[in-house]
Enzyme design. Structure first.
Site, short mmCIF file in Angstrom:
data_model
loop_
_atom_site.label_atom_id
_atom_site.label_comp_id
_atom_site.label_asym_id
_atom_site.label_seq_id
_atom_site.Cartn_x
_atom_site.Cartn_y
_atom_site.Cartn_z
N CYS A 119 -15.52 4.83 -2.98
CA CYS A 119 -15.21 5.21 -1.60
C CYS A 119 -15.52 6.69 -1.43
O CYS A 119 -15.66 7.41 -2.40
CB CYS A 119 -13.74 4.93 -1.28
SG CYS A 119 -13.40 5.01 0.50
N LYS A 194 -8.93 -5.38 3.71
CA LYS A 194 -8.14 -4.16 3.60
C LYS A 194 -7.64 -3.78 4.99
O LYS A 194 -8.43 -3.52 5.90
CB LYS A 194 -9.00 -3.04 3.03
CG LYS A 194 -8.23 -1.74 2.84
CD LYS A 194 -9.08 -0.69 2.16
CE LYS A 194 -8.30 0.58 1.95
NZ LYS A 194 -9.15 1.63 1.36
N LYS A 247 -5.39 -6.36 0.43
CA LYS A 247 -4.65 -5.11 0.31
C LYS A 247 -4.08 -4.69 1.66
O LYS A 247 -4.84 -4.72 2.63
CB LYS A 247 -5.60 -4.04 -0.20
CG LYS A 247 -5.00 -2.68 -0.36
CD LYS A 247 -6.06 -1.71 -0.75
CE LYS A 247 -5.45 -0.34 -0.68
NZ LYS A 247 -6.41 0.70 -0.84
C1 PBG Z 1 -9.45 4.71 -0.59
C2 PBG Z 1 -8.29 3.90 -0.99
C3 PBG Z 1 -7.00 3.90 -0.44
C4 PBG Z 1 -6.23 3.11 -1.30
C5 PBG Z 1 -7.06 2.63 -2.29
N1 PBG Z 1 -8.33 3.12 -2.08
C6 PBG Z 1 -6.42 4.62 0.69
C7 PBG Z 1 -6.84 4.46 2.08
O1 PBG Z 1 -7.63 3.60 2.45
O2 PBG Z 1 -6.39 5.30 2.84
C8 PBG Z 1 -4.76 2.86 -1.16
C9 PBG Z 1 -4.01 2.65 -2.41
C10 PBG Z 1 -2.54 2.73 -2.32
O3 PBG Z 1 -1.94 2.99 -1.27
O4 PBG Z 1 -1.92 2.52 -3.36
N2 PBG Z 1 -10.31 4.21 0.27
#
Ligand code: PBG
Length: 323
Positions: A119, A194, A247
């Site tokens: 990411c 997500k 997620k």
């Molecule tokens: C990054 C990412 C995030 C998480 C995992 N990869 C954060 C987001 O999208 O803001 C969240 C993980 C967690 O809250 O434990 N893209």
């Protein structure tokens, strides 16, 4: 005689309960997230995630050893670069912090399966998951950078890559780039479903990745949507995802169950930072039995249909399960 049916018969003692238990939990199911940062000798606890740390490469190697010795087969690696810029250069820098950490961990704990989060948000100065154009993340130009990032992780020795950006077509772009570079054996675990969730709050402190303007709702899913999740998974599988992830986990157990029932690839669920912190905080206050709540939560994620659980509880739970 009334009643003939007495379900309590099979709950009489732990032996029979163990024999008829429908859901199992094992360290084999866990993936433990780790945060690597620049510098040396750094091990800084994340205040909103007690027990979790930002660590420099030298320290994370030791931590990885401990994780492996607990029987946890895999980690998910996040990087916090020294410098951020508009185009997230640190994400695909061959000498970036994650790239160094992958090498160091694979050298010292070769048996540990290293998955990397792909990411841009930890590497961009604006904190968004891609390139900004006209005030929003531009999908297609971001794909090239994600593909480059994934390839750089594979070159450094990653066993699997996990794109978490929610751009359309990124699994396809990453699969194509990996294959072109000779990494056709590296699997992709996509964060297929997500949601734009407030449960990521503590993570953004951990990864220093809070968006500097706006939010992520133009790319992450609306928490109100259930059918759309199946569409997202379908597309990712078509594009070549080997494992699909839902997620967060706890507010989305229905979605995990739908995905498990509909598709035949392994399903992962991310028990995210906010889900962890709530339990840790209530446990600290003495309001709940932290260990029992943890095990109940992890079991429920498995019961809903997750084969794999990404969780900050992995070490605590493994210690209990190994007893
Ligand atoms: C990054 C990412 C995030 C998480 C995992 N990869 C954060 C987001 O999208 O803001 C969240 C993980 C967690 O809250 O434990 N893209």
């Amino acid at each position: 005689m009334f009643p003939v049916h007495r379900p309590r018969r099979l709950r009489k003692n732990e032996t029979i309960r163990r024999m008829v238990r429908e859901t199992s939990l094992s360290p084999d199911n866990f993936i433990y997230p780790l945060f690597v940062t620049f510098g040396k000798g750094v091990r800084k606890e994340i205040s909103s995630m007690p027990g979790c740390f930002q660590e420099s490469v030298d320290r994370i190697k030791k931590h990885a050893k401990e994780v492996y010795s607990l029987g946890i087969p895999s980690i998910l690696l996040f990087g916090i670069p020294e410098q951020k810029d508009e185009i997230g250069s640190g994400a695909y820098d061959p000498h970036g912090v994650v790239q160094h950490a992958i090498k160091a961990i694979k050298d010292s704990v070769p048996g540990l399966y290293v998955i990397t989060d792909v990411c841009m948000c930890e590497y961009t100065s604006h904190g968004h998951c891609g390139i900004i154009r006209d005030g929003d993340v531009d999908n297609d130009s971001t794909l090239e950078l994600l593909a480059e990032e994934a390839v750089s992780h594979a070159k450094a020795g990653a066993d699997m890559v996990a794109p978490s950006d929610m751009m359309d077509g990124r699994v396809d772009a990453i699969r194509f780039a990996l294959d072109e570079e000779g990494f056709e054996e590296i699997p992709i675990m996509s964060y297929a479903v997500k949601y734009a969730s407030a449960f990521y709050g503590p993570f953004r402190e951990a990864a220093e990745s809070a968006p500097q303007f706006g939010d992520r709702r133009s790319y992450q899913m609306d928490p109100a949507n259930r059918r759309e999740a199946l569409r997202e998974v379908e597309l990712d599988i078509e594009e070549g995802a080997d494992i699909v992830m839902v997620k967060p986990a706890l507010s989305y157990l229905d979605v995990i169950s739908d995905v498990k029932d509909t598709f035949d690839v392994p399903v992962a669920a991310y028990n995210v930072s906010g889900e962890y912190s709530l339990i840790k905080a209530a446990g600290k206050l003495g309001w709940i039995d932290e260990q029992r709540v943890m095990m109940e939560v992890l079991t429920s994620i498995r019961r809903a249909g997750a084969d794999l659980i990404l969780t900050y509880f992995a070490k605590d739970a493994a210690k209990l399960l190994n007893k």
